[in-house]
Design a protein around this motif. Structure first.
Motif, PDB file in Angstrom:
ATOM      1  N   THR A   1      19.063  22.933  31.152  1.00 24.17           N
ATOM      2  CA  THR A   1      20.351  22.375  30.724  1.00 24.17           C
ATOM      3  C   THR A   1      21.205  23.434  30.044  1.00 24.17           C
ATOM      4  O   THR A   1      22.431  23.400  30.104  1.00 24.17           O
ATOM      5  CB  THR A   1      20.143  21.199  29.762  1.00 24.17           C
ATOM      6  N   ASP A   2      20.521  24.340  29.413  1.00 23.91           N
ATOM      7  CA  ASP A   2      21.257  25.360  28.690  1.00 23.91           C
ATOM      8  C   ASP A   2      21.939  26.333  29.666  1.00 23.91           C
ATOM      9  O   ASP A   2      21.510  26.497  30.803  1.00 23.91           O
ATOM     10  CB  ASP A   2      20.300  26.143  27.775  1.00 23.91           C
ATOM     11  N   THR A   3      23.004  26.979  29.241  1.00 24.69           N
ATOM     12  CA  THR A   3      23.630  28.007  30.059  1.00 24.69           C
ATOM     13  C   THR A   3      22.696  29.217  30.150  1.00 24.69           C
ATOM     14  O   THR A   3      21.878  29.435  29.253  1.00 24.69           O
ATOM     15  CB  THR A   3      24.961  28.455  29.440  1.00 24.69           C
ATOM     16  N   PRO A   4      22.806  30.003  31.216  1.00 30.30           N
ATOM     17  CA  PRO A   4      21.883  31.133  31.357  1.00 30.30           C
ATOM     18  C   PRO A   4      22.067  32.153  30.235  1.00 30.30           C
ATOM     19  O   PRO A   4      23.079  32.171  29.543  1.00 30.30           O
ATOM     20  CB  PRO A   4      22.263  31.727  32.703  1.00 30.30           C
ATOM     21  N   LEU A   5      21.053  32.981  30.086  1.00 25.18           N
ATOM     22  CA  LEU A   5      21.096  34.026  29.075  1.00 25.18           C
ATOM     23  C   LEU A   5      22.231  34.996  29.376  1.00 25.18           C
ATOM     24  O   LEU A   5      22.591  35.207  30.524  1.00 25.18           O
ATOM     25  CB  LEU A   5      19.772  34.801  29.083  1.00 25.18           C
ATOM     26  N   PHE A   6      22.733  35.554  28.348  1.00 25.66           N
ATOM     27  CA  PHE A   6      23.861  36.448  28.518  1.00 25.66           C
ATOM     28  C   PHE A   6      23.535  37.610  29.461  1.00 25.66           C
ATOM     29  O   PHE A   6      24.312  37.957  30.348  1.00 25.66           O
ATOM     30  CB  PHE A   6      24.319  36.996  27.161  1.00 25.66           C
TER      31      PHE A   6
END
Lengths: 841, 310
Positions: free
Chosen positions: A576-581
């Motif tokens: 659910t979280d946005t991908p890592l930077f």
């Protein structure tokens, strides 16, 4: 090597600080300009004095002007390929070669004799072959010669003109006499460069040029054109003549474009032509247009894949069949490259006696063909003093002597040995001052009703070292204009006036389907690149702010736009979280840089470049420069992606602006704009379709983002002066026909263009693509947006989604229909039966 | 022998072909040993353009174009020819091969002129020191030219195997020499390369060979095929045909269509097509004896399988 021989302490000019004082004197080569140190030849005195008076500084400026003019005329080779080096074929040296009237008239006689002789030989080898039967011409020179085309035997060209255009390379030996180094018949390479050099020189040295009574070139082109029209009995008003070029891949494509403009013969490539009912036609948007004559700049073997070479796709299938039917005049007739065979020249002294009852007026460069006993023995015994090359083609041999000796012995007829080349020297400009360079003279002869006529001038090909002149390598050579002096006053005959009059006379509104096709795709690729660049720029802009990725609510929407098009991988559902930077930044950098077949900014720029190359002659010079700049950008390694994207977007906008400003509103422009509109419509539809499920349930920022990447946020604010709401946003981006970013604007523009395309049916909307375009425009005009809102259970939203889905499908269908109707890009495939295993079972 | 030949070539395209150009070498030649009683061509769909000419080598060539979309193309050539046994010189009395090569090289005899175009390498037949070396085993010093040529044929027949899976459009002479397998035109190309490497004049002959069914089995209609062999020039005599695929001196059962420098000059059917997608090719050749009472059917090698068919 040549330098060592030239160097000696005497200079050609005694005067201190003279321009010519840096030029060294040598007895090893004939000097065109000086008879002895300090003594200019009579016909050179005027130019030597003028150059002295102008001085080095002025000459340097002249040189720069000349370079600039040639550059503006487009005389650089493959500028799209080689943006950095800008290497050119036959770069111009602004100091001309001067030839006086008596000497030229002797040369003319010799060249006319040679053209007559070679034409008789061609007529015989492609006709009765009496020279072979009687033993005057060795049979292997014909039967073992790849330049001799069996398929062309018994074809009689119009007016029995086997050699309408002949060119040769001459050099002046130490004894001051001219000799022929090579003969050319297939096509006259350098003819356009000679013309371009004269155009530039007559502007730079206009005063000197008009004072020296230099013979004009225009008369030659006029004679050529007139003879062609008479021979092929073409109509004078609108003769079906085309100039056939191999296309922008050729390193001398510039001269094909120049000659096409100058002579007024449309520039075409093989795939523009087709054969029907034993005749040749040009494929244009409005239909097939008959072609009666072809000025070809294509080698023999590339002319007809059907009759000549099964493995090549270039050429016009069936062209030789048309020649057999005598339905076309080709300059020069296919098969004439037989004249280019190096070994043929060794037989000319005897054949000249046999066929013309005369001695050759201009000698050959001394050469010995190993196909004869005498030649073979001479070459084998004098190997260290000769230059060895192939006897049937213009090609040198690099192998060490012990290897090629074996090869000569196993197949002597394939080799020829030539004496070292000792071409005359003449003063040339070398960026800083004057120094000697070696000179080869390429001259051109054409057949007229009154016999052969020689172009009074030509292309002087120059090089620092004599060896460089031995082979055809225009990029390693430079060139000069050749001024032939007249002993009578010269008729003022403006080259440029003529240039324009023919040009405009021939301009028609129709264009070859291939060109229209490429322009359409250029428009599409440009727009597609721009769309991707805008999107990526927006994302990078967000990421470079202070927020962490997860604090940017619209980021998932933006990434979805990319992942739906497979530009970045789809994020796994369960995360659910946005991908890592770091992952994200790699993916986004890839979206710019990758070249592995997946769509990226770089891959799209590559498509833009490749397509632009194919229509180079249709683009203005400035537009070409921007394409070069885009290439530079794509090749550069950037540090800041945002800066790179900014610059790319800037260049793309500059290109669009220039094209709009500089292209006439012709069919070509229409096709390019149709391409652009179709692509933008597809992109806009995709954008709104993807955003629709998100605008309500996710952040309101999505709407703002939508306006931003559509470049419509300013318009929105100016028009609605309110907070950003769904219905007005959709109104602006979909149905507002005055917003150049809206879907309706694209569809309305497309409909406008269609009205102007050539058509066979009078009835409006007779064609599929017209109906689809009208349907799409009507549907969007009738689209109701008011009920759309973010309330739950709203059927209107579903209806909009359906509408967008069907528009996407319609756009695709439209694009196929227009291609099918106007641009049939059908692949030619060699049929069958060269398949041995099958045919022979 | 009197033969009725039908040669049918069919193409089926996966997509409509919009424009098709074809060149046919399907009309049998008239020679000293072969007379053509009847010859006709049937093309479907009806071509919009047709042209017939005699080519450089004296063959009859038909060119046609179909300019309307079509999904199928069928070319059917029918002919009736009468063949007779070729007169052959006694191989051991033919002149030594070196003197033949010498005489051709000098280009002095006007009668030899028509042979000179077959002396050199051609687009599909390279001439190399390898093929010369291969030939020299048969062409020993002073060997009579036809005697040596027949020995070469025998060697190729024995040392090479017939294999239609290895041969492609681009098979070169050196590949054949290396792989030692191929089909009839490969063996013809190799033989010609060997002969030309020695300075002899040899041409490629395209045609048919009547199939003799295995004893006790009926002949199947359409079981024949195109065939190819070699013709060697012997000064003051003329051309002698022999078939390296079957180790035969050409007899009554060979029907000559055309000759040239190599396969490329005389491919029975060749062409280009615009569009059409992928195509399927079918070739069907039938060589039927018109007069079944002619006794000459049982010839030499009757027990051996005849190749370049099935």
């Amino acid at each position: 090597m040549a330098d060592r021989e030239i160097s000696s302490t005497t200079t050609v000019h005694r005067k201190e600080n003279s321009l010519f004082s840096a030029v060294t004197w040598t007895d090893t080569y004939y000097n065109e300009a000086f008879s002895s140190p300090g003594q200019a030849r009579e016909h050179w005195q005027q130019i030597v004095t003028t150059l002295e008076t102008r001085g080095a500084t002025a000459l340097k400026k002249d040189d720069e002007r000349a370079r600039q003019m040639r550059h503006e005329d487009g005389a650089t080779i493959n500028p799209f390929d080689d943006p950095a080096r800008r290497s050119t074929a036959w770069d111009l040296d602004p100091i001309p070669i001067i030839i006086d009237a008596p000497e030229w008239s002797a040369l003319e006689k010799g060249l006319i004799q040679r053209a007559q002789l070679l034409e008789k030989i061609l007529a015989d080898v492609y006709g009765g072959q009496l020279l072979l039967r009687d033993g005057h011409l060795p049979v292997d020179l014909v039967f073992a010669n790849p330049n001799y085309l069996y398929s062309c035997h018994k074809i009689r060209p119009p007016g029995n003109r086997f050699l309408p255009m002949y060119s040769a390379d001459l050099y002046r030996g130490v004894d001051g006499r001219f000799r022929v180094l090579r003969d050319y018949a297939a096509y006259p390479a350098g003819l356009g460069y000679a013309l371009e050099n004269r155009i530039v020189m007559s502007r730079i040295f206009s005063e000197l040029y008009h004072h020296t009574q230099t013979l004009r070139l225009a008369t030659f082109f006029k004679a050529f054109h007139k003879a062609l029209i008479q021979r092929a009995s073409l109509g004078h008003e609108n003769p079906g003549i085309v100039l056939l070029s191999p296309g922008p891949e050729s390193y001398i494509y510039f001269e094909h474009a120049l000659l096409s403009r100058y002579l007024g013969y449309p520039l075409v490539e093989s795939q523009d032509l087709t054969v029907r009912n034993g005749k040749v036609f040009l494929k244009k948007l409005a239909g097939l247009e008959p072609v009666e004559a072809i000025f070809r700049h294509l080698s023999d073997l590339n002319c007809d894949p059907f009759a000549l070479r099964r493995e090549t796709a270039s050429g016009v299938a069936g062209l030789i069949q048309v020649c057999r039917e005598n339905n076309i005049e080709i300059i020069n007739p296919i098969g004439s490259a037989f004249v280019d065979t190096p070994a043929l020249s060794t037989t000319l002294p005897v054949l000249c006696k046999t066929l013309l009852g005369q001695d050759l007026l201009i000698d050959n460069h001394p050469a010995w063909w190993c196909g004869t006993d005498e030649g073979y023995h001479f070459v084998v015994n004098n190997l260290d003093q000769l230059t060895l090359s192939y006897a049937m083609e213009h090609k040198g041999i690099d192998d060490p002597p012990e290897i090629f000796l074996n090869r000569i012995m196993s197949a002597p007829r394939n080799y020829i040995g030539s004496a070292p080349l000792t071409p005359a020297v003449a003063p040339g400009w070398n960026q800083h001052g004057i120094s000697n360079s070696h000179i080869l003279l390429r001259v051109f002869v054409c057949a007229t009703e009154e016999g052969y006529t020689v172009m009074p001038g030509g292309l002087a090909i120059t090089a620092r070292e004599a060896e460089t002149l031995f082979y055809n390598s225009p990029t390693m050579q430079r060139s000069k204009d050749v001024w032939v002096l007249s002993d009578r006053p010269v008729e003022p005959f403006s080259l440029m006036k003529d240039f324009h009059s023919i040009d405009e006379f021939k301009r028609s509104n129709d264009l070859p389907s291939r060109v229209a096709d490429n322009l359409l795709w250029l428009g599409r690729y440009l727009e597609r690149t721009e769309g991707l660049v805008r999107l990526l720029r927006h994302i990078f802009g967000k990421l470079s702010g202070e927020d962490r990725p997860r604090d940017i609510p619209e980021l998932s929407f933006l990434l979805k736009l990319l992942s739906v098009k497979n530009i970045i991988p789809t994020p796994p559902e369960d995360v659910t979280d946005t991908p890592l930077f770091s992952t994200l930044s790699t993916q986004l950098n890839n979206a710019i840089l990758r070249r592995d077949g997946v769509e990226s900014v770089n891959s799209l720029l590559g498509n833009v470049r490749r397509t632009a190359r194919k229509v180079r002659d249709r683009l203005s010079l400035d537009s070409s420069r921007i394409i070069n700049h885009l290439e530079d950008l794509a090749g550069s390694s950037f540090i800041d992606p945002l800066e790179f994207l900014d610059e790319t977007l800037f260049a793309l906008n500059a290109f669009s602006g220039l094209t709009l400003e500089s292209m006439t509103r012709s069919l070509g422009w229409r096709f390019m704009d149709i391409g652009r509109r179709v692509e933008r419509a597809i992109n806009q539809t995709h954008l709104i379709r993807t955003s629709l499920p998100l605008v309500c349930c996710e952040s309101r920022n999505t709407l703002e983002t939508l306006l931003e990447i559509s470049d419509s946020i300013m318009t929105y604010r100016a028009r609605y002066r309110s907070a950003i709401q769904l219905a007005p946003v959709l109104d602006l981006l979909l149905v507002d026909e005055s917003n150049p970013r809206s879907l309706a604007f694209q569809l309305s523009t497309i409909n406008g263009h269609l009205e102007h395309l050539p058509r066979q049916h009078e009835r409006p909307f007779a064609y599929q693509e017209e109906r689809i375009a009208l349907k799409m425009l009507t549907e969007i005009r009738l689209l109701e947006l008011q009920p759309i809102n973010c309330q739950e259970e709203n059927n209107s939203n579903e209806a909009l989604a359906d509408f967008l889905g069907s528009t996407a499908k319609n756009l695709k269908e439209f694009s196929q229909q227009i291609t099918g109707h106007y641009l049939t890009r059908v692949q030619t495939t060699p049929h069958f039966a060269m398949i041995r295993g099958k045919e022979k079972q | 022998m009197k033969y009725a030949i039908t040669h049918t070539t069919g193409y089926t395209y996966s997509e409509p072909a919009s424009l098709s150009q074809n060149e046919l070498f399907l009309s049998p030649r008239t020679t000293a040993y072969q007379s053509v009683l009847q010859s006709s061509l049937e093309i479907l769909p009806q071509p919009q353009y047709r042209h017939r000419r005699t080519d450089f080598f004296g063959n009859t060539v038909d060119v046609f174009m179909i300019q309307e979309p079509h999904n199928e193309l069928k070319v059917k050539a029918t002919s009736i020819v009468q063949t007779s046994i070729q007169v052959q010189p006694d191989p051991s009395t033919t002149p030594p091969w070196e003197s033949v090569a010498q005489r051709l090289l000098s280009y002095k005899h006007r009668d030899d002129f028509d042979a000179l175009q077959f002396l050199f390498a051609s687009p599909l037949i390279t001439v190399s020191s390898q093929t010369a070396a291969f030939a020299k085993t048969s062409f020993t010093p002073g060997a009579p030219v036809l005697f040596a040529a027949l020995d070469l044929m025998q060697r190729i027949y024995n040392e090479f195997s017939y294999d239609k899976t290895v041969s492609t459009i681009d098979t070169t002479v050196s590949q054949i020499l290396e792989k030692r397998r191929g089909v009839c035109q490969d063996f013809a190309h190799l033989t010609i390369s060997c002969l030309r490497a020695l300075g002899l004049a040899a041409r490629y002959v395209s045609g048919y060979l009547e199939t003799i069914p295995a004893p006790g089995k009926p002949k199947l209609i359409g079981s024949d095929a195109s065939h190819a062999w070699v013709s060697l020039f012997i000064p003051d005599f003329g051309w002698v045909d022999f078939d390296p695929t079957n180790n035969l001196v050409v007899g009554e059962r060979h029907i000559t269509l055309a000759w040239g420098r190599d396969y490329g000059d005389v491919a029975p059917v060749k062409g280009v097509v615009m569009g059409g997608g992928t195509h399927r090719l079918s070739v069907n050749v039938d060589v039927a004896v018109e007069n079944i009472w002619t006794p000459a059917r049982c010839m030499q090698n009757d027990s051996q399988p005849i190749k370049c068919r099935d």
